[in-house]
Scaffold this active site. Structure first.
Site, PDB file in Angstrom:
ATOM      1  N   CYS A 137      13.271  11.513   6.732  1.00  0.00           N
ATOM      2  CA  CYS A 137      13.465  10.920   8.064  1.00  0.00           C
ATOM      3  C   CYS A 137      14.870  11.196   8.566  1.00  0.00           C
ATOM      4  O   CYS A 137      15.102  11.340   9.742  1.00  0.00           O
ATOM      5  CB  CYS A 137      13.192   9.420   8.003  1.00  0.00           C
ATOM      6  SG  CYS A 137      14.251   8.570   6.819  1.00  0.00           S
ATOM      7  N   GLY A 146       7.032   5.126   7.911  1.00  0.00           N
ATOM      8  CA  GLY A 146       6.142   6.270   8.068  1.00  0.00           C
ATOM      9  C   GLY A 146       6.363   6.917   9.412  1.00  0.00           C
ATOM     10  O   GLY A 146       7.439   6.784  10.013  1.00  0.00           O
ATOM     11  N   LYS A 167       0.867  -1.196   0.000  1.00  0.00           N
ATOM     12  CA  LYS A 167       0.000   0.000   0.000  1.00  0.00           C
ATOM     13  C   LYS A 167       0.895   1.235   0.000  1.00  0.00           C
ATOM     14  O   LYS A 167       1.493   1.600   1.006  1.00  0.00           O
ATOM     15  CB  LYS A 167      -0.918   0.053   1.230  1.00  0.00           C
ATOM     16  CG  LYS A 167      -1.981   1.144   1.038  1.00  0.00           C
ATOM     17  CD  LYS A 167      -2.620   1.607   2.318  1.00  0.00           C
ATOM     18  CE  LYS A 167      -1.959   2.799   2.946  1.00  0.00           C
ATOM     19  NZ  LYS A 167      -1.880   4.020   2.116  1.00  0.00           N
ATOM     20  N   GLU A 212       9.914  16.160  15.258  1.00  0.00           N
ATOM     21  CA  GLU A 212      10.204  16.117  13.820  1.00  0.00           C
ATOM     22  C   GLU A 212       9.378  17.192  13.118  1.00  0.00           C
ATOM     23  O   GLU A 212       8.167  17.055  12.979  1.00  0.00           O
ATOM     24  CB  GLU A 212       9.829  14.725  13.298  1.00  0.00           C
ATOM     25  CG  GLU A 212      10.365  14.435  11.931  1.00  0.00           C
ATOM     26  CD  GLU A 212       9.965  13.050  11.446  1.00  0.00           C
ATOM     27  OE1 GLU A 212       8.794  12.656  11.616  1.00  0.00           O
ATOM     28  OE2 GLU A 212      10.826  12.359  10.878  1.00  0.00           O
ATOM     29  N   GLU A 261      -1.268   7.465  -0.084  1.00  0.00           N
ATOM     30  CA  GLU A 261      -2.365   8.005  -0.907  1.00  0.00           C
ATOM     31  C   GLU A 261      -1.928   9.260  -1.670  1.00  0.00           C
ATOM     32  O   GLU A 261      -2.539   9.643  -2.656  1.00  0.00           O
ATOM     33  CB  GLU A 261      -3.589   8.305  -0.025  1.00  0.00           C
ATOM     34  CG  GLU A 261      -3.353   9.256   1.156  1.00  0.00           C
ATOM     35  CD  GLU A 261      -2.810   8.556   2.408  1.00  0.00           C
ATOM     36  OE1 GLU A 261      -2.245   7.449   2.287  1.00  0.00           O
ATOM     37  OE2 GLU A 261      -2.947   9.128   3.517  1.00  0.00           O
ATOM     38  N   GLU A 284      10.331   1.584  10.071  1.00  0.00           N
ATOM     39  CA  GLU A 284      11.287   2.685   9.858  1.00  0.00           C
ATOM     40  C   GLU A 284      10.503   3.966  10.100  1.00  0.00           C
ATOM     41  O   GLU A 284       9.635   4.318   9.300  1.00  0.00           O
ATOM     42  CB  GLU A 284      11.793   2.664   8.411  1.00  0.00           C
ATOM     43  CG  GLU A 284      12.500   1.402   8.000  1.00  0.00           C
ATOM     44  CD  GLU A 284      13.894   1.300   8.578  1.00  0.00           C
ATOM     45  OE1 GLU A 284      14.422   2.323   9.038  1.00  0.00           O
ATOM     46  OE2 GLU A 284      14.436   0.191   8.588  1.00  0.00           O
TER      47      GLU A 284
HETATM   48  P1  NAD Z   1       2.331   8.349   7.746  1.00  0.00           P
HETATM   49  O1  NAD Z   1       2.686   7.549   8.951  1.00  0.00           O
HETATM   50  O2  NAD Z   1       1.299   9.377   7.862  1.00  0.00           O
HETATM   51  O3  NAD Z   1       1.847   7.368   6.554  1.00  0.00           O
HETATM   52  C1  NAD Z   1       2.664   6.305   6.100  1.00  0.00           C
HETATM   53  C2  NAD Z   1       1.791   5.241   5.454  1.00  0.00           C
HETATM   54  O4  NAD Z   1       0.956   4.645   6.447  1.00  0.00           O
HETATM   55  C3  NAD Z   1       0.844   5.780   4.375  1.00  0.00           C
HETATM   56  O5  NAD Z   1       0.797   4.837   3.318  1.00  0.00           O
HETATM   57  C4  NAD Z   1      -0.490   5.839   5.110  1.00  0.00           C
HETATM   58  O6  NAD Z   1      -1.610   5.747   4.257  1.00  0.00           O
HETATM   59  C5  NAD Z   1      -0.389   4.616   5.992  1.00  0.00           C
HETATM   60  N1  NAD Z   1      -1.262   4.620   7.169  1.00  0.00           N
HETATM   61  C6  NAD Z   1      -1.807   5.684   7.813  1.00  0.00           C
HETATM   62  N2  NAD Z   1      -2.537   5.262   8.863  1.00  0.00           N
HETATM   63  C7  NAD Z   1      -2.455   3.905   8.892  1.00  0.00           C
HETATM   64  C8  NAD Z   1      -2.984   2.887   9.750  1.00  0.00           C
HETATM   65  N3  NAD Z   1      -3.734   3.184  10.796  1.00  0.00           N
HETATM   66  N4  NAD Z   1      -2.672   1.605   9.480  1.00  0.00           N
HETATM   67  C9  NAD Z   1      -1.871   1.282   8.439  1.00  0.00           C
HETATM   68  N5  NAD Z   1      -1.360   2.196   7.592  1.00  0.00           N
HETATM   69  C10 NAD Z   1      -1.627   3.491   7.812  1.00  0.00           C
HETATM   70  O7  NAD Z   1       3.717   8.934   7.221  1.00  0.00           O
HETATM   71  P2  NAD Z   1       3.956   9.926   6.011  1.00  0.00           P
HETATM   72  O8  NAD Z   1       3.427  11.271   6.417  1.00  0.00           O
HETATM   73  O9  NAD Z   1       3.481   9.306   4.744  1.00  0.00           O
HETATM   74  O10 NAD Z   1       5.555   9.961   5.954  1.00  0.00           O
HETATM   75  C11 NAD Z   1       6.333  10.802   6.743  1.00  0.00           C
HETATM   76  C12 NAD Z   1       6.873  10.063   7.953  1.00  0.00           C
HETATM   77  O11 NAD Z   1       7.594   8.907   7.533  1.00  0.00           O
HETATM   78  C13 NAD Z   1       7.862  10.887   8.753  1.00  0.00           C
HETATM   79  O12 NAD Z   1       7.620  10.727  10.122  1.00  0.00           O
HETATM   80  C14 NAD Z   1       9.218  10.281   8.362  1.00  0.00           C
HETATM   81  O13 NAD Z   1      10.230  10.462   9.322  1.00  0.00           O
HETATM   82  C15 NAD Z   1       8.849   8.855   8.195  1.00  0.00           C
HETATM   83  N6  NAD Z   1       9.843   8.188   7.337  1.00  0.00           N
HETATM   84  C16 NAD Z   1      10.755   7.336   7.913  1.00  0.00           C
HETATM   85  C17 NAD Z   1      11.746   6.738   7.128  1.00  0.00           C
HETATM   86  C18 NAD Z   1      12.767   5.800   7.717  1.00  0.00           C
HETATM   87  O14 NAD Z   1      13.383   5.071   6.949  1.00  0.00           O
HETATM   88  N7  NAD Z   1      12.969   5.787   9.028  1.00  0.00           N
HETATM   89  C19 NAD Z   1      11.782   6.995   5.755  1.00  0.00           C
HETATM   90  C20 NAD Z   1      10.836   7.859   5.209  1.00  0.00           C
HETATM   91  C21 NAD Z   1       9.859   8.435   6.012  1.00  0.00           C
END
Ligand code: NAD
Length: 505
Positions: free
Chosen positions: A301, A245, A192, A401, A195, A267
């Protein structure tokens, strides 16, 4: 595709069928689901980019069923490492061939600059090649010293069906840090994408089909956390969740997956410090600070979002960072000269700005920036390069962050003091140290609580080296051999040689 093509964008009033159409990939076929769709607009240009099928519970469940069937039938896991590697290498070649097309959509959906996107897609192909090499090195252990009549064998097996959930900031690269390793291990997947940036994951689906991946091995469902993400993390037919995420969603997923005791590898976020000792090579360090905070508009990140500077060099460091910040080309992400593009959406821009406003109200000093900026002719959200000093470590801007081009400046005097500043954080993704003294660098590297420590550099990365965080930055590792191990289960086989077992009764 020529450079000229890269500047073409679908106009505001374009007919809907000119917009990039993103469907689900379920059991080897493209599917519209219930027909519901949503749109993604370019965050820089404001124009429509993609029309995306909005997944529901049926789509998620159908994709999981397909992945489960493919796994149980062994259409992928029964292939030899050589056969799996051959397919992964084909995918890498196809990624190279499609690089301009993938990069362009990545730019239009995420707002990142085209030169960076092209680099990310090239890097992604390299990761697929590295994962292919690992597929041929899968092996367990044997124990030949358990006594004359015993042989122990430790097998490594694919963990099964993996849900892969990715964020918007590096859509293709992060999918490529997960999918080829899961495939090298013999797993099947349901993916997934975010979005906000689903198109390039759909292109990856096309390339997997073109490379000959059997139906059902990789399925893609578009949509939101609710219901798609939630079903992918709770369905009992899923064995593992690989998530990248935010820490907040990561915690929700850990809890959701706990009911069926799935393995979760995550991650998550970071508040990564770059530490400058007084003997640092300031030319290199300042460039790395500017790169570390403005790369991907700080929506990274690994963003080096706080620097901790030895008090003796504070004024010099701030004045150099400010002057180099003024030279960073912020602008249209489709312009090859741009190094920093748009913020992902208006709401996020407001969140970034509110961190800055709150810090100013608490007495912080804005050294440069601190407000949205206008880019000629573009309606999108852009935030100016920002440096904030006069902070205390507990202020939200210095400890949370921000995920924008906003650098927090803190100071220290001794190694013990800086180590407690670095480690007194809920995050532990990465950290960096700048000093010409190897002993200083090594002591810092050993004492810093972080998944990666860079010494006299920032944000270098190699497929060979594992990446991941400690504390609230996540668990498990991607890339390197450890990236493969995440998707493997261990099975012990104990073999008696001859009829030597003594009866119990
Ligand atoms: P997010 O957590 O809002 O969303 C990530 C994904 O999770 C999306 O596909 C979203 O639709 C899905 N999601 C949302 N709610 C969910 C649920 N309840 N159950 C399952 N899936 C769900 O993150 P974002 O805003 O897309 O990305 C930014 C974040 O990602 C930042 O905090 C960043 O630090 C982190 N990030 C970490 C790394 C790493 O390698 N450590 C790399 C890139 C981004």
């Amino acid at each position: 595709m020529s450079q000229h093509d890269l500047t073409l964008i679908v106009g505001k009033d374009a007919p809907r069928d000119e917009i990039n159409r993103v469907r689900h990939l379920i059991d080897g076929a493209w599917a519209d689901g219930n027909g519901e769709v949503f749109e993604r607009h370019s965050p820089a240009h404001g124009t429509p980019v993609s029309l995306i099928s909005k997944g529901d519970a049926n789509d998620a469940s159908g994709a999981i069923a397909a992945a489960r069937r493919a796994f149980e039938r062994g259409v992928w896991s029964d292939l030899s490492g050589k056969e799996r590697a051959t397919l992964l290498l084909k995918v890498a070649d196809l990624i190279d061939e499609n690089r301009p097309r993938i990069a362009r959509l990545e730019v239009l959906e995420s707002g990142k600059p085209i030169s960076q996107a092209l680099g990310e897609i090239e890097g992604a192909a390299d990761i697929w090649r590295y994962a292919a090499s690992l597929a041929r090195t899968l092996h367990g252990d044997s124990h030949n010293s358990l006594g004359r009549d015993m042989l122990g064998i430790v097998l490594k097996e694919p963990i099964g069906v993996v849900s892969i959930i990715t964020p918007w900031n590096f859509p293709f690269l992060i999918a490529s840090q997960k999918i080829p390793f899961a495939l090298a291990a013999g797993c099947t997947c349901v993916v997934k994408p975010s979005e906000l940036t689903p198109s390039t994951t759909a292109i990856l689906g096309e390339l997997l089909i073109e490379a000959g991946l059997p139906a059902g091995v990789v399925n893609i469902v578009n949509g939101f956390g609710d219901p798609v993400g939630s079903i992918l993390t709770t369905d009992p037919r899923v064995d593992m969740v690989s998530f990248t995420g935010s820490t907040a969603v990561g915690k929700t997923i850990e809890k959701a997956a706990g009911d069926t005791l799935k393995k979760v590898s995550s991650e998550l976020g970071g508040k990564n410090p770059q530490v400058l000792f007084a003997d640092a090579d300031l030319d290199s360090a300042i460039d790395a600070i500017v790169f570390g905070i403005y790369f991907n508009a700080g929506e990274c990140c690994n963003s080096g979002s706080r620097i901790i500077v030895h008090e003796d060099i504070l004024d010099e460091v701030i004045s150099h960072v400010v002057s180099l910040s003024q030279k960073v080309p912020f602008g249209d992400p489709l312009d090859p000269k741009t190094k920093v593009g748009a913020i992902i959406h208006d709401g996020h821009q407001q969140k970034i700005d509110s961190y800055v406003r709150e810090a100013v109200a608490a007495g912080a000093k804005i050294e440069i920036g601190g407000a949205p900026i206008q880019i000629d002719g573009l309606p999108g959200a852009f935030y100016g390069p920002t440096v904030v000093s006069g902070l205390t470590p507990d202020m939200p801007i210095a400890s949370e962050e921000v995920f924008g081009p906003v650098l927090s400046v803190l100071t220290f005097r001794t190694m013990d003091e800086v180590i407690s500043l670095v480690n007194d954080a809920s995050y532990g993704l990465s950290a960096g140290v700048w000093s010409e003294n190897i002993h200083t660098c090594l002591e810092f590297a050993r004492r810093a609580q972080a998944g990666t420590v860079w010494t006299n550099t920032w944000m270098d990365g190699f497929p060979e080296l594992p990446f991941g965080g400690v504390k609230e930055s996540g668990q498990g590792r991607e890339l390197g051999r450890y990236g493969l191990e995440e998707f493997l289960e261990v099975k012990t086989v104990q073999m008696r040689i001859g009829r030597t077992r003594a009866n119990w009764i």
